[in-house]
Design an enzyme around this catalytic site. Structure first.
Site, PDB file in Angstrom:
ATOM      1  N   SER A 140     -52.320 116.142 -73.870  1.00 43.44           N
ATOM      2  CA  SER A 140     -52.465 114.853 -73.205  1.00 43.44           C
ATOM      3  C   SER A 140     -53.166 115.039 -71.869  1.00 43.44           C
ATOM      4  CB  SER A 140     -51.088 114.231 -72.979  1.00 43.44           C
ATOM      5  OG  SER A 140     -50.338 114.232 -74.176  1.00 43.44           O
ATOM      6  N   GLY A 141     -53.675 113.957 -71.341  1.00 46.38           N
ATOM      7  CA  GLY A 141     -54.282 114.001 -70.022  1.00 46.38           C
ATOM      8  C   GLY A 141     -55.774 113.740 -70.040  1.00 46.38           C
ATOM      9  N   ASP A 200     -53.885 121.867 -73.940  1.00 46.16           N
ATOM     10  CA  ASP A 200     -53.248 120.777 -73.210  1.00 46.16           C
ATOM     11  C   ASP A 200     -53.679 120.828 -71.748  1.00 46.16           C
ATOM     12  OD1 ASP A 200     -51.626 118.605 -72.719  1.00 46.16           O
ATOM     13  OD2 ASP A 200     -49.777 119.546 -73.421  1.00 46.16           O
ATOM     14  N   GLY A 201     -53.455 119.750 -71.040  1.00 46.96           N
ATOM     15  CA  GLY A 201     -53.702 119.712 -69.610  1.00 46.96           C
ATOM     16  C   GLY A 201     -52.453 120.105 -68.842  1.00 46.96           C
ATOM     17  N   ASP A 210     -50.487 119.328 -64.692  1.00 44.48           N
ATOM     18  CA  ASP A 210     -50.552 118.724 -63.370  1.00 44.48           C
ATOM     19  C   ASP A 210     -50.696 119.785 -62.281  1.00 44.48           C
ATOM     20  OD1 ASP A 210     -50.171 115.970 -64.226  1.00 44.48           O
ATOM     21  OD2 ASP A 210     -48.157 116.613 -64.781  1.00 44.48           O
ATOM     22  N   LYS A 218     -45.861 119.785 -65.798  1.00 41.36           N
ATOM     23  CA  LYS A 218     -46.443 118.794 -66.686  1.00 41.36           C
ATOM     24  C   LYS A 218     -45.515 117.583 -66.718  1.00 41.36           C
ATOM     25  CE  LYS A 218     -48.074 120.126 -70.648  1.00 41.36           C
ATOM     26  NZ  LYS A 218     -49.307 119.304 -70.417  1.00 41.36           N
ATOM     27  N   GLY A 235     -47.845 112.141 -67.106  1.00 40.52           N
ATOM     28  CA  GLY A 235     -47.998 111.037 -68.048  1.00 40.52           C
ATOM     29  C   GLY A 235     -46.727 110.733 -68.806  1.00 40.52           C
ATOM     30  N   GLU A 275     -44.914 117.447 -75.384  1.00 37.99           N
ATOM     31  CA  GLU A 275     -45.813 118.529 -74.984  1.00 37.99           C
ATOM     32  C   GLU A 275     -45.110 119.882 -75.067  1.00 37.99           C
ATOM     33  OE1 GLU A 275     -48.768 116.224 -71.843  1.00 37.99           O
ATOM     34  OE2 GLU A 275     -46.880 117.050 -71.119  1.00 37.99           O
ATOM     35  N   LYS A 320     -55.956 121.468 -59.753  1.00 36.17           N
ATOM     36  CA  LYS A 320     -54.641 121.734 -60.347  1.00 36.17           C
ATOM     37  C   LYS A 320     -54.167 123.173 -60.132  1.00 36.17           C
ATOM     38  CE  LYS A 320     -54.929 117.571 -61.916  1.00 36.17           C
ATOM     39  NZ  LYS A 320     -54.884 117.230 -63.335  1.00 36.17           N
TER      40      LYS A 320
END
Length: 251
Positions: free
Chosen positions: A33-34, A89-90, A92, A102, A105, A111, A129
């Site tokens: 996500s992200g 994945d992304g 934070d 993470k 969101g 995740e 990040k």
């Protein structure tokens, strides 16, 4: 398409990660996500219909599910495919030991489930990040998914643990709190960097609180992180502590 520097950095990181870690032999791929993940899907699509027709793509959120379906890829689920070749994945925030925050969101439960199932978890992000200690750049707090009935009790417990400003995340486009994909609430619990020098311990302490469903600290789960830089290059951080800087990516 001309992108601004931050978006170009995200695209470079995503492309480099897919090129290095999504092999033609992979059949089960986790899609995170992200804001960086659309570029991941874009690069996977560039591998061609022949490669993708045999693959199943497992989402971490409603957003990633829509990305998979909207791009004509085969949608799988973790119940059917409990072992995943690779998940991209992304994040934070990523520290020097590849620990992650993470949940910006509010989908960190799914995740983390996908991350745990994957043989490799690869992180894609832009230069903003990256930090030496968690909580340095991401100051909004540790995302904590909590059962609604326990929200007040967990808030009080988090404050006793040291997050004096812990608060329920409120929605911006409607009145009331954010509701996760799983029907739970999300607490943002800011901790000073002193607490986050041992993220695994803090993760464990929060997870033990009754009513906590999942914590947005991902300690020791990632194999590598790809950071897009302002100049269009990519920096790669590996789980063994090694770094590769200023890698050029073919766009």
């Amino acid at each position: 398409m001309t992108l601004n520097p931050v978006e170009a950095a995200k695209r470079a990181a995503a492309y480099a990660a897919v090129d290095a870690h999504v092999k033609l032999s992979h059949r089960y791929i986790g899609i995170g996500s992200g804001s960086t993940v659309p570029y991941v899907v874009e690069r996977i699509l560039a591998q061609g219909d022949e490669a993708n027709k045999e693959r199943w793509f497992i989402p971490t959120s409603f957003q990633s599910k829509q990305l998979i379906v909207g791009n004509g890829l085969r949608l799988g689920d973790i119940d059917t495919f409990p072992e995943i070749d690779v998940a991209i994945d992304g994040a934070d925030e990523v520290d020097n030991a590849l620990n992650l925050i993470k949940g910006g969101g509010a989908c960190h439960l799914q995740e983390k489930v996908i991350a745990q199932a994957a043989k490799e978890l690869i992180i894609v992000a832009d230069y903003r990040k990256r930090s030496s200690v968690l909580g340095t750049n991401w100051t909004q707090g540790i995302p904590v998914e909590v059962a609604p009935v326990a929200a007040s009790q967990v808030l009080a417990s988090l404050k006793r643990l040291g997050s004096t400003d812990a608060h329920l995340r409120m929605a911006k486009a409607k009145a009331g709190p954010v509701v996760t994909d799983n029907g739970n609430l999300c607490i943002d619990a800011p901790f000073s960097t002193a607490y986050l020098r041992d993220p695994a311990q803090l993760n464990s302490q929060i997870k033990q609180l009754v009513g906590v469903v999942e914590v947005g600290i991902f300690p020791g789960m990632a194999k590598a992180a790809y950071f897009g830089n302002q100049d269009g290059t990519v920096s790669i951080q590996h789980e063994d502590g090694s770094f590769k800087e200023n890698i050029t990516v073919e766009i």
